[in-house]
Scaffold this active site. Structure first.
Site, PDB file in Angstrom:
ATOM      1  N   SER A 299       0.577  -1.129  -0.190  1.00 52.86           N
ATOM      2  CA  SER A 299      -0.304  -0.185  -0.119  1.00 52.86           C
ATOM      3  C   SER A 299       0.511   1.604  -0.282  1.00 52.86           C
ATOM      4  O   SER A 299       2.004   0.905  -1.040  1.00 52.86           O
ATOM      5  CB  SER A 299      -0.983  -0.020   1.335  1.00 52.86           C
ATOM      6  OG  SER A 299      -1.958   0.875   1.244  1.00 52.86           O
ATOM      7  N   ASP A 355      -8.468  -5.545  -6.130  1.00 52.96           N
ATOM      8  CA  ASP A 355      -7.950  -4.414  -5.118  1.00 52.96           C
ATOM      9  C   ASP A 355      -7.967  -2.918  -5.345  1.00 52.96           C
ATOM     10  O   ASP A 355      -7.808  -3.077  -6.518  1.00 52.96           O
ATOM     11  CB  ASP A 355      -6.467  -4.717  -4.477  1.00 52.96           C
ATOM     12  CG  ASP A 355      -6.315  -3.608  -3.147  1.00 52.96           C
ATOM     13  OD1 ASP A 355      -7.114  -2.806  -3.317  1.00 52.96           O
ATOM     14  OD2 ASP A 355      -5.387  -4.382  -3.309  1.00 52.96           O
ATOM     15  N   HIS A 410      -7.097  -5.898   0.350  1.00 56.39           N
ATOM     16  CA  HIS A 410      -6.167  -4.900   0.379  1.00 56.39           C
ATOM     17  C   HIS A 410      -5.101  -5.663   0.828  1.00 56.39           C
ATOM     18  O   HIS A 410      -4.150  -5.225   1.542  1.00 56.39           O
ATOM     19  CB  HIS A 410      -6.185  -4.349   0.856  1.00 56.39           C
ATOM     20  CG  HIS A 410      -5.399  -3.104   0.044  1.00 56.39           C
ATOM     21  ND1 HIS A 410      -4.779  -2.983  -0.653  1.00 56.39           N
ATOM     22  CD2 HIS A 410      -4.906  -1.733   1.323  1.00 56.39           C
ATOM     23  CE1 HIS A 410      -3.681  -1.700  -0.761  1.00 56.39           C
ATOM     24  NE2 HIS A 410      -3.766  -1.359   0.763  1.00 56.39           N
TER      25      HIS A 410
END
Length: 507
Positions: A299, A355, A410
């Site tokens: 991320s 995602d 995610h």
């Protein structure tokens, strides 16, 4: 101009019968509520909202289906090791490290590369597992363990790496959001910084196996994607001497922010990491060893990894540098992508098809506009992804729920589960996959209910409370060696005296 290598799923292989069953459950996520259970009423408004979002983002949301694991046997995996024996890759390390942009290694996925991707993914996951999320803790936002114990505590000591330095970051964009959650802000270990990752280096045995001394930098992502996306300035700032390469303002702020009035960020995350990487490279090169730098992150951590790679490639020309990221957002414009390519940085982005984060920023204005270059010219304000892409699909796994689950899509552990099961595009989930299925539900609810694995199960025993000598449940004091310590010279060291009294010592 550098081109982006993407793995597309064009060809189709025959599926095994046990993979024909799907297990869709549309989960309630944040403000989008969809209920797939037939005995309950579903809000048509929320259903239409989710369907519209799904269509916009080209997601696949299935309707109710029979839940059965069919011929898939998972109980037998309980009595088998979670990894295959390591093999010597010293003669092929450059290819595995991306010297040829992983051509011919991604589809089908080379088993050695799969193992290495999972290794770096576990280094990335460690930044979450060791992070103190407890808002009632005076050390909220720090690492729960000192660097000498980190891998041992997290079960990663078998990877053969040792942590050499911790990285702390501050930012006027992201950091205050999680810090505000602390109920002990006035007595917190730091009011403006948090633990953002670490630098590690392979030991002698692992270095011999992988063919070089590997320096790893692992960057932590945010607690939730919405925290940083909400605060993105949605503007690009110049990076580098020429000003053509530009990156997202918020990411750059986290990487470069510093302040003399802080305890842990008198130097920026950028300065901390580069000081240590340069030191290690010089030390091992003077010993005549080959050295590589591998930067990983999930991320936001994947975004910081690219900024780190850009700087390292400028400061250490000729050093083999690779980025292996998971669920990373776009970071900069086409000039930033091209500079990374020209500097020799190799980037492998692992992406889960469902995602949303890798679609941001630039969910509309992105590299897809390249087809209109003849009309628009090169648009310096358009976001571009970097490097090769390995795309995996939640629907390929018979162990995962296939409903709408933003958090689950995610999660790092979802990524690692899917990489472990990926063979090639269109194939079924690998029956030889060994990674522990229970890990998927550490911080989400993605596993099918038949597996009977609790969701969100990863937490300190008794949520951190322990019984003292009098039998009362209390929040224990940290061991002195696990209390956050400053980095670099001129910082203030907090030394515990009599458990509750402290004295400041300048180092």
């Amino acid at each position: 101009m550098a081109t982006m290598q993407t793995i597309h799923h064009h060809h189709h292989l025959h599926h095994n019968h046990h993979n024909t069953n799907r297990y869709p459950v549309i989960r309630a996520i944040q403000e989008i509520a969809i209920d797939a259970h037939p005995n309950q009423k579903t809000s048509s408004k929320s259903t239409r909202l989710a369907e519209s979002l799904s269509n916009l983002l080209h997601l696949h949301i299935q309707g109710p289906a029979q839940k059965s694991l069919g011929n898939v046997c998972f109980e037998e995996k309980h009595d088998t090791p979670i990894a295959s024996p390591k093999e010597d890759i010293s003669d092929k390390w450059r290819d595995i490290h991306g010297s040829s942009d992983w051509n011919g290694l991604l589809d089908p996925l080379h088993p050695v590369l799969r193992r290495e991707i999972i290794k770096y993914g576990e280094f990335s996951q460690a930044t979450y597992d060791a992070f103190d999320f407890d808002s009632l803790s005076e050390y909220c936002g720090s690492c729960r363990y000192n660097r000498h114990k980190l891998f041992e505590k997290l079960g990663l000591h078998n990877h053969g790496y040792n942590v050499s330095k911790y990285i702390y970051a501050m930012s006027h964009v992201e950091v205050p959001r999680w810090l505000e959650k602390s109920h002990l802000l006035e007595t917190a270990w730091s009011k403006d910084s948090n633990w953002m990752g670490y630098v590690a280096v392979s030991d002698d045995e692992e270095s011999k196996r992988i063919g070089r001394r590997d320096i790893v930098v692992a960057w932590r992502g945010t607690v939730a994607p919405s925290e940083w996306y909400e605060d993105l300035q949605r503007k690009l700032d110049p990076i580098g001497p020429h000003g053509e390469a530009k990156v997202e303002h918020g990411f750059l702020s986290i990487y470069t922010s510093k302040s003399d009035i802080t305890r842990y960020n008198k130097s920026s995350a950028s300065e901390q990491v580069m000081e240590e990487v340069k030191r290690l490279v010089q030390f091992y090169k003077e010993k005549g060893e080959e050295v590589s730098l591998t930067i990983t992150g999930h991320s936001l951590g994947g975004a910081l990894a690219l900024l780190n790679a850009h700087e390292a490639a400028s400061a250490l020309p000729g050093l083999p540098i690779s980025v292996i990221s998971f669920g990373a957002p776009r970071v900069g414009n086409v000039a930033f992508r091209d500079e990374l390519h020209q500097k020799g940085v190799k980037t492998l982005r692992v992406v889960v098809k469902q995602d949303l984060v890798p679609r941001m920023p630039g969910i509309v204005l992105n590299e897809g506009l390249q087809r209109f270059d003849d009309i628009t010219g090169s648009l310096e304000w358009v976001y571009h992804h970097v490097g090769a892409e390995l795309k995996v699909d939640v629907r390929s796994s018979p162990y995962l729920k296939h409903g709408f689950n933003l958090l689950g899509f995610h999660s790092v552990e979802t990524y690692l589960h899917l990489v472990d099961g990926f063979h090639c595009s269109g194939s079924t989930f690998r029956s030889e996959a060994r990674r522990d299925l229970a890990l998927v539900n550490k911080a989400c609810d993605m596993l099918v209910d038949e597996l009977k694995i609790p969701h969100f199960w990863y937490q300190p025993a008794n949520k951190g409370l322990e019984r003292n000598a009098h039998g009362r449940w209390v929040k224990p004091k940290r061991d002195p060696e696990d209390i956050p310590s400053p980095i670099g010279e001129g910082h203030t060291l907090v030394v515990p005296l009599f458990l509750t009294d402290y004295v400041d010592v300048t180092t």
